[in-house]
Design a protein around this motif. Sequence first.
Motif, PDB file in Angstrom:
ATOM      1  N   CYS A  91      -5.881  -7.112  -3.597  1.00 12.59           N
ATOM      2  CA  CYS A  91      -5.490  -6.383  -2.392  1.00 12.59           C
ATOM      3  C   CYS A  91      -4.523  -7.240  -1.576  1.00 12.59           C
ATOM      4  CB  CYS A  91      -6.732  -6.051  -1.566  1.00 12.59           C
ATOM      5  SG  CYS A  91      -6.458  -4.897  -0.208  1.00 12.59           S
ATOM      6  N   SER A  92      -3.394  -6.664  -1.156  1.00  9.01           N
ATOM      7  CA  SER A  92      -2.387  -7.429  -0.425  1.00  9.01           C
ATOM      8  C   SER A  92      -2.936  -7.886   0.926  1.00  9.01           C
ATOM      9  CB  SER A  92      -1.138  -6.579  -0.200  1.00  9.01           C
ATOM     10  OG  SER A  92      -1.404  -5.523   0.700  1.00  9.01           O
ATOM     11  N   ASP A 102      -1.579  -7.747   3.947  1.00 12.11           N
ATOM     12  CA  ASP A 102      -1.416  -6.757   5.018  1.00 12.11           C
ATOM     13  C   ASP A 102      -2.444  -5.640   4.899  1.00 12.11           C
ATOM     14  OD1 ASP A 102       0.659  -8.168   6.099  1.00 12.11           O
ATOM     15  OD2 ASP A 102       2.247  -6.927   5.211  1.00 12.11           O
ATOM     16  N   LEU A 103      -2.634  -5.142   3.671  1.00 14.70           N
ATOM     17  CA  LEU A 103      -3.594  -4.062   3.474  1.00 14.70           C
ATOM     18  C   LEU A 103      -5.013  -4.536   3.762  1.00 14.70           C
ATOM     19  CD1 LEU A 103      -4.246  -1.182   2.633  1.00 14.70           C
ATOM     20  CD2 LEU A 103      -4.247  -1.939   0.239  1.00 14.70           C
ATOM     21  N   SER A 104      -5.336  -5.756   3.371  1.00 13.97           N
ATOM     22  CA  SER A 104      -6.671  -6.308   3.645  1.00 13.97           C
ATOM     23  C   SER A 104      -6.943  -6.348   5.142  1.00 13.97           C
ATOM     24  CB  SER A 104      -6.792  -7.720   3.060  1.00 13.97           C
ATOM     25  OG  SER A 104      -6.693  -7.702   1.655  1.00 13.97           O
ATOM     26  N   THR A 128      -6.426  -0.757  -4.036  1.00 11.89           N
ATOM     27  CA  THR A 128      -5.669  -1.603  -4.952  1.00 11.89           C
ATOM     28  C   THR A 128      -5.397  -0.882  -6.259  1.00 11.89           C
ATOM     29  OG1 THR A 128      -6.671  -3.590  -3.984  1.00 11.89           O
ATOM     30  CG2 THR A 128      -5.629  -3.835  -6.131  1.00 11.89           C
ATOM     31  N   ASP A 181      -2.558   1.301  -6.027  1.00 15.45           N
ATOM     32  CA  ASP A 181      -1.304   0.597  -5.718  1.00 15.45           C
ATOM     33  C   ASP A 181      -0.834   0.842  -4.291  1.00 15.45           C
ATOM     34  OD1 ASP A 181      -1.088  -0.497  -8.316  1.00 15.45           O
ATOM     35  OD2 ASP A 181      -0.189   1.364  -9.055  1.00 15.45           O
ATOM     36  N   ARG A 182      -1.768   1.001  -3.356  1.00 15.49           N
ATOM     37  CA  ARG A 182      -1.399   1.182  -1.959  1.00 15.49           C
ATOM     38  C   ARG A 182      -1.125  -0.184  -1.323  1.00 15.49           C
ATOM     39  NH1 ARG A 182      -1.342   5.620  -3.867  1.00 15.49           N
ATOM     40  NH2 ARG A 182      -2.170   7.540  -2.920  1.00 15.49           N
ATOM     41  N   LEU A 183      -0.116  -0.214  -0.468  1.00 15.26           N
ATOM     42  CA  LEU A 183       0.250  -1.446   0.227  1.00 15.26           C
ATOM     43  C   LEU A 183      -0.073  -1.384   1.711  1.00 15.26           C
ATOM     44  CD1 LEU A 183       3.703  -2.161  -1.465  1.00 15.26           C
ATOM     45  CD2 LEU A 183       1.466  -3.148  -2.025  1.00 15.26           C
ATOM     46  N   ALA A 184      -0.345  -0.172   2.213  1.00 16.17           N
ATOM     47  CA  ALA A 184      -0.674   0.004   3.630  1.00 16.17           C
ATOM     48  C   ALA A 184      -1.458   1.293   3.801  1.00 16.17           C
ATOM     49  CB  ALA A 184       0.596   0.034   4.478  1.00 16.17           C
TER      50      ALA A 184
END
Length: 308
Positions: A222-223, A225-227, A259, A262-265
Amino acid sequence: MPERSHALPQSIDETQAMLSAGDYVAGRALATVLFLSLRMKRPLFLEGEAGVGKTEIAKVLAKALDRPLIRLQCYEGLDVSSAVYEWNYPAQMLEIRLAEATGVGDRDAIERNIFSERHLIRRPVLQALEGTGGRAPVFLIDELDRTDEAFEAFLLEILSDYQVTIPELGTIKAEEPPIVIITTNRTREIHDALKRRCLYHWVDYPTADVELEIVRRKAPGCSADLSEQIVAYVQKLRQMDLFKSPGVAETIDWATALTELDRLALDPETVSDTIGTLLKYQDDIARIQGSAGAKLLSDVKAELAAAE
């Protein structure tokens, strides 16, 4: 003697480091009470909301100490035959019929044979008491509040002497007491007599910083920013009057699900599509749908932006 790497921790710092090595982020208060529980050989009574990581403590402890983990999952109606032992009745009946067929008439011999240990089915309590010296298992008594007071009283007797009596075989006493972890979600109060025999710790929802560290460890894909958005959103939800606030387990599930997608936000559509991994009651889900949910997400992003 167990290997040094699997020896009991010798300090609070070692206890905290042991939990951290197992990807369990523990505060000093929890590390302290766990250290004392191990040193004093007293059961550890963990109370808190469902999903805050009580059960995980026992799992991490068993792995870190290289001990077997024996779990007694409690439920309404749990009795001695399910928790301690029972006899293998089909095998016993077969022994009796074979004895009759071969003309064996010694009733005492037949009784000794059918009530021998090879016909004994060991349930979690008995398994926990039969650990060998230096290798006593971690005995997890999970969700004790789901049982009734009669079983609680029976358990109290076992934890007092770490022994159980089987009428046909005699008393079986632990060579070394198991490491006992008791959890409860506090759906009912546990009797004081049992609590007095334990060390107690309330496992609360983690702070945002701690939960963010947990997500980083448990959902590394998980990126960053997303975390941060996930944790901030969950923390906001816990401030609402929900039927069931999401636990840490649900936070990790949500981070893993996003994750995989593939979501980043976070965005309103993503939250709506995946909210079932976070909230498990329709009334709670309905409360954050529509404009209320959009405002909640907007507030989360505004607070994160202001903190940068």
